[in-house]
Write a protein that holds these residues in place. Structure first.
Motif, PDB file in Angstrom:
ATOM      1  N   ALA A  45      21.552 -26.652  20.403  1.00  0.00           N
ATOM      2  CA  ALA A  45      21.714 -25.517  21.315  1.00  0.00           C
ATOM      3  C   ALA A  45      23.186 -25.389  21.693  1.00  0.00           C
ATOM      4  O   ALA A  45      23.877 -26.403  21.819  1.00  0.00           O
ATOM      5  CB  ALA A  45      20.876 -25.716  22.577  1.00  0.00           C
ATOM      6  N   PRO A  46      23.650 -24.146  21.897  1.00  0.00           N
ATOM      7  CA  PRO A  46      25.044 -23.971  22.312  1.00  0.00           C
ATOM      8  C   PRO A  46      25.306 -24.519  23.708  1.00  0.00           C
ATOM      9  O   PRO A  46      26.402 -24.977  24.009  1.00  0.00           O
ATOM     10  CB  PRO A  46      25.267 -22.456  22.284  1.00  0.00           C
ATOM     11  N   LEU A  47      24.280 -24.487  24.566  1.00  0.00           N
ATOM     12  CA  LEU A  47      24.365 -25.050  25.915  1.00  0.00           C
ATOM     13  C   LEU A  47      23.157 -25.945  26.139  1.00  0.00           C
ATOM     14  O   LEU A  47      22.024 -25.528  25.884  1.00  0.00           O
ATOM     15  CB  LEU A  47      24.384 -23.944  26.978  1.00  0.00           C
ATOM     16  N   ILE A  48      23.405 -27.149  26.620  1.00  0.00           N
ATOM     17  CA  ILE A  48      22.319 -28.107  26.851  1.00  0.00           C
ATOM     18  C   ILE A  48      22.316 -28.487  28.326  1.00  0.00           C
ATOM     19  O   ILE A  48      23.338 -28.951  28.856  1.00  0.00           O
ATOM     20  CB  ILE A  48      22.489 -29.350  25.952  1.00  0.00           C
ATOM     21  N   ARG A  49      21.188 -28.269  28.970  1.00  0.00           N
ATOM     22  CA  ARG A  49      21.034 -28.583  30.399  1.00  0.00           C
ATOM     23  C   ARG A  49      21.253 -30.070  30.661  1.00  0.00           C
ATOM     24  O   ARG A  49      20.951 -30.915  29.830  1.00  0.00           O
ATOM     25  CB  ARG A  49      19.616 -28.235  30.873  1.00  0.00           C
ATOM     26  N   LEU A  64      21.636 -35.001  20.407  1.00  0.00           N
ATOM     27  CA  LEU A  64      22.020 -33.686  20.930  1.00  0.00           C
ATOM     28  C   LEU A  64      23.159 -33.122  20.096  1.00  0.00           C
ATOM     29  O   LEU A  64      24.156 -33.799  19.851  1.00  0.00           O
ATOM     30  CB  LEU A  64      22.452 -33.799  22.396  1.00  0.00           C
ATOM     31  N   VAL A  65      22.984 -31.871  19.658  1.00  0.00           N
ATOM     32  CA  VAL A  65      24.006 -31.181  18.880  1.00  0.00           C
ATOM     33  C   VAL A  65      24.315 -29.887  19.632  1.00  0.00           C
ATOM     34  O   VAL A  65      23.514 -28.951  19.643  1.00  0.00           O
ATOM     35  CB  VAL A  65      23.517 -30.869  17.448  1.00  0.00           C
ATOM     36  N   GLU A  66      25.488 -29.844  20.268  1.00  0.00           N
ATOM     37  CA  GLU A  66      25.828 -28.709  21.135  1.00  0.00           C
ATOM     38  C   GLU A  66      26.615 -27.659  20.352  1.00  0.00           C
ATOM     39  O   GLU A  66      27.842 -27.643  20.321  1.00  0.00           O
ATOM     40  CB  GLU A  66      26.624 -29.193  22.357  1.00  0.00           C
ATOM     41  N   ARG A  67      25.842 -26.792  19.697  1.00  0.00           N
ATOM     42  CA  ARG A  67      26.387 -25.665  18.942  1.00  0.00           C
ATOM     43  C   ARG A  67      25.231 -24.748  18.589  1.00  0.00           C
ATOM     44  O   ARG A  67      24.064 -25.088  18.782  1.00  0.00           O
ATOM     45  CB  ARG A  67      27.111 -26.135  17.673  1.00  0.00           C
TER      46      ARG A  67
END
Length: 196
Positions: A45-49, A64-67
């Motif tokens: 996800a581009p944004l991870i809570r 976690l892959v932040e993109r």
């Protein structure tokens, strides 16, 4: 008629991709890890809570892959769960997963789902999954509460005892089934009739 075929997956043997790191992604990740804490899950996800990060921090097999999602994220994936607020992205990914024959769940979009994540009741080794065929998660939740309340707290002790008893029972299959049915008959109380 509900034509879904119920199965229980050994998720710890599969690679799961979760697309979405917001509220719905957190809900799906929580459900996955509550039921199968050793599952390998990649969250993209581009944004991870922060709550997703905290939960992932407690499970070493969560990555976690932040993109933004990329098609290569589907490589070596056995199960996909889509949990973003982007229906167009879900439709695009679903088209690709269908071609690759990867089972997919799309949050709040039953017609795109290959499978639904049911409402779960668990006490010890007893696990019951409830499905409304995607029509009412609220009813499934209420039924989960009902079953959680009526299943005895000592159900694990009962299950453990039944395993020992089953191993000791002599006779053919039919005789064993009859003895186990007789032993467990008292677990289920007769439902009251409509007239009473």
């Amino acid at each position: 008629m509900n034509r879904l075929f119920p199965v229980f997956l050994k998720l710890e043997t599969l690679d799961v991709l979760l697309v979405g790191g917001g509220n719905v992604g957190l809900e799906k990740l929580t459900a996955l890890l509550q039921n199968s804490p050793d599952t390998a899950v990649t969250v993209v996800a581009p944004l991870i809570r922060d709550e997703v990060r905290q939960l992932a921090g407690q499970h070493p097999r969560v990555r976690l892959v932040e993109r933004a999602f990329e098609l290569r994220d589907l490589d070596h994936t056995d199960l996909v769960i889509l949990a973003t607020d982007n229906p167009a992205l879900h439709a695009t990914i679903k088209t690709e997963t269908r071609q690759r024959r990867i089972l997919t769940n799309v949050a709040d979009t039953p017609h795109l789902c290959d499978l639904y994540l049911g409402s779960i009741v668990q006490k010890g080794d007893l696990k019951i999954a409830i499905s409304t065929n995607g029509k009412s998660p609220t009813l499934a939740k209420r039924l989960r509460e009902f079953f959680s309340e009526i299943i005895p707290d000592n159900i694990q002790e009962i299950l453990d005892n039944l395993v020992v008893i089953r191993e000791r029972i002599k006779g053919d299959f039919q005789a064993k089934v009859k003895q186990l049915n007789d032993l467990t008959e008292g677990l289920v109380k007769e439902a009251p009739s409509k007239d009473s």
